[in-house]
Design an enzyme around this catalytic site. Structure first.
Site, PDB file in Angstrom:
ATOM      1  N   GLU A 281      -6.256 -10.605  -1.256  1.00 12.65           N
ATOM      2  CA  GLU A 281      -7.051 -10.381  -0.032  1.00 12.65           C
ATOM      3  C   GLU A 281      -8.524 -10.343  -0.398  1.00 12.65           C
ATOM      4  O   GLU A 281      -9.287  -9.490   0.074  1.00 12.65           O
ATOM      5  CB  GLU A 281      -6.624  -9.066   0.648  1.00 12.65           C
ATOM      6  CG  GLU A 281      -5.146  -9.026   0.982  1.00 12.65           C
ATOM      7  CD  GLU A 281      -4.726  -7.773   1.747  1.00 12.65           C
ATOM      8  OE1 GLU A 281      -5.586  -7.019   2.244  1.00 12.65           O
ATOM      9  OE2 GLU A 281      -3.505  -7.549   1.849  1.00 12.65           O
TER      10      GLU A 281
ATOM     11  N   GLU B 165       0.799  -1.237   0.000  1.00  6.02           N
ATOM     12  CA  GLU B 165       0.000   0.000   0.000  1.00  6.02           C
ATOM     13  C   GLU B 165       0.831   1.286   0.000  1.00  6.02           C
ATOM     14  O   GLU B 165       0.631   2.163   0.830  1.00  6.02           O
ATOM     15  CB  GLU B 165      -0.956  -0.007   1.191  1.00  6.02           C
ATOM     16  CG  GLU B 165      -1.898  -1.189   1.175  1.00  6.02           C
ATOM     17  CD  GLU B 165      -2.868  -1.200   2.353  1.00  6.02           C
ATOM     18  OE1 GLU B 165      -2.766  -0.341   3.236  1.00  6.02           O
ATOM     19  OE2 GLU B 165      -3.748  -2.086   2.366  1.00  6.02           O
TER      20      GLU B 165
HETATM   21  C1  XIL Z   1      -6.338  -6.044   8.284  1.00  3.04           C
HETATM   22  C2  XIL Z   1      -6.621  -7.229   9.192  1.00  3.04           C
HETATM   23  O1  XIL Z   1      -7.525  -8.093   8.547  1.00  3.04           O
HETATM   24  C3  XIL Z   1      -7.182  -6.765  10.503  1.00  3.04           C
HETATM   25  O2  XIL Z   1      -7.285  -7.852  11.421  1.00  3.04           O
HETATM   26  C4  XIL Z   1      -6.299  -5.674  11.104  1.00  3.04           C
HETATM   27  O3  XIL Z   1      -6.913  -5.153  12.263  1.00  3.04           O
HETATM   28  C5  XIL Z   1      -6.062  -4.544  10.120  1.00  3.04           C
HETATM   29  O4  XIL Z   1      -5.535  -5.084   8.926  1.00  3.04           O
HETATM   30  N1  XIL Z   1      -5.000  -4.425   3.619  1.00  3.04           N
HETATM   31  C6  XIL Z   1      -3.993  -5.234   4.097  1.00  3.04           C
HETATM   32  C7  XIL Z   1      -4.262  -6.094   5.272  1.00  3.04           C
HETATM   33  O5  XIL Z   1      -2.926  -5.323   3.479  1.00  3.04           O
HETATM   34  O6  XIL Z   1      -3.092  -6.308   6.042  1.00  3.04           O
HETATM   35  C8  XIL Z   1      -5.366  -5.550   6.139  1.00  3.04           C
HETATM   36  O7  XIL Z   1      -5.650  -6.508   7.136  1.00  3.04           O
HETATM   37  C9  XIL Z   1      -6.589  -5.237   5.303  1.00  3.04           C
HETATM   38  C10 XIL Z   1      -6.284  -4.220   4.241  1.00  3.04           C
END
Ligand code: XIL
Length: 367
Positions: free
Chosen positions: A257, A152
């Site tokens: 994701e 990101e």
């Molecule tokens: C999220 C997790 O799912 C949560 O448990 C945590 O509180 C915050 O992060 N993009 C990403 C992930 O790259 O690491 C994130 O995961 C969601 C968005």
């Protein structure tokens, strides 16, 4: 008599075999010739405290990404202190069950350890940056399949996000992160990972970034499109264009994701920026008891469309990872509004496959 017995036995065996056949199909098996199928694993699951989830993971998935335990705030809580406990347990689980780990992540503006929050000195940030990447990536080299080296780093318009790394290290920091990771983890695939990079402007920024890394003679093996989208509004044309453009750079494309929210958004934008929050209301949380059939169908259709596209580009796509095992475990119950009931995955709160699961299976060639 004997004949009767053997007939009975035959029937019993057939019924048993039928039951086995009637077991739910396995995602990793039906897509075994196409791409890896992954899930995120949370701390409970890694600790072995969620037996039902662990069983399902073994049955359905051949790739896992730690949802949190390899993020900087957990794995390096202090300047000189590391906590490899959960990550090591994940490595053991994955090895035992023949599962590939995508380690997540080395450099990200979010979930940084407390000591980084107010760090002013560029020298200290640089020292942290080098130490963190080197120490963590080298420990898991050969034990994890891949790393999200940088997560990101881009704004929606394709420019670099103004975070602590850009601010203190300058705009070459991403190339440097990959260079350090390459040195520390020569046997590990190295990826750039972000949300909304299927969108034209942000995609152009990601392509420029990848080209810059390649031009510096530094290794980058793939790009992860996070895939936090809305059921019924998946940007299919942008996704297809992204697969084409990213794979033309000679790297692997992954969906890392994946989850499809079924809830209304408090904004007219789509974002997975974990720092964004919004106020809740009854209107924003319409399905507290169950997801109506009409919405189950919308979700199933979006997943079917996506996997039909993924199958079309299976040569370019290395892995599809869902962000969580079942609906109850999804981060989307808490993001961007706290305490909602979302249904974004293929398995319900009792680990039962949903209509969307079967719509995904139906897109496979060998189910
Ligand atoms: C999220 C997790 O799912 C949560 O448990 C945590 O509180 C915050 O992060 N993009 C990403 C992930 O790259 O690491 C994130 O995961 C969601 C968005």
């Amino acid at each position: 008599m004997i004949k009767k017995l053997s007939t009975l036995l035959f029937i019993a065996v057939m019924v048993f075999a039928d039951n086995v056949d009637a077991q739910i199909p396995s995602l990793k098996n039906v897509f075994k010739n196409d791409f890896l199928i992954g899930t995120a694993m949370n701390a409970q699951q890694i600790e072995g405290k969620d037996a039902a989830a662990d069983e399902l993971i073994k049955q359905q998935f051949n790739a896992v990404t730690p949802e949190n335990c390899m993020k900087a705030e957990i794995i390096q809580p202090g300047w000189d202190t590391y906590n490899f406990d959960l990550a090591d347990k994940l490595v053991a689980f994955a090895k035992k069950n023949n599962i590939k780990i995508n380690a997540h992540n080395l450099i990200w503006h979010s979930q940084l350890p407390g000591f980084m929050h107010h760090m002013q000195s560029a020298d200290s940030v640089r020292e942290y940056f080098i130490n963190h990447i080197t120490k963590v990536a080298s420990r898991y080299d050969g034990k994890v399949y891949s790393w999200d080296v940088v997560n990101e780093a881009l704004n929606e318009d394709g420019t670099l996000r103004k975070d602590i790394f850009l601010d203190k290290l300058g705009d070459n920091y991403i190339v440097e992160a990959f260079r350090l990771a390459q040195k520390a983890a020569p046997h590990t695939k190295l990826y750039y990972n972000d949300y909304n990079i299927e969108q034209p402007k942000k995609r152009a920024g990601a392509i420029a970034l990848i080209k810059k890394i390649q031009a510096a003679g530094v290794r980058i093996d793939g790009v992860g499109i996070q895939g936090h989208w809305k059921a019924g509004a998946v940007p299919m044309a942008d996704i297809e264009e992204s697969i084409k453009e990213f794979s033309a750079l000679g790297i692997d494309v992954m969906f890392t994701e994946l989850d499809l929210s079924v809830l209304p958004s408090p904004w007219d934008k789509v974002t997975a920026d974990v720092s964004e929050t919004a106020q809740g209301s009854a209107k924003m949380n319409p399905y507290t008891k169950e997801l109506p059939d009409s919405m189950q169908r919308v979700l199933a259709k979006s997943y079917a469309d996506l996997f039909t596209l993924f199958m079309k580009y299976k040569k370019q796509i290395g892995r599809i990872t869902f962000w969580g095992v079942n609906d109850g475990q999804s981060w989307l119950n808490g993001f961007p509004i706290h305490g909602r009931t979302n249904y974004p995955l293929l398995f319900d709160r009792n680990f039962k496959p949903k209509r969307a699961f079967y719509s995904v299976i139906a897109t496979a060639k060998n189910h």
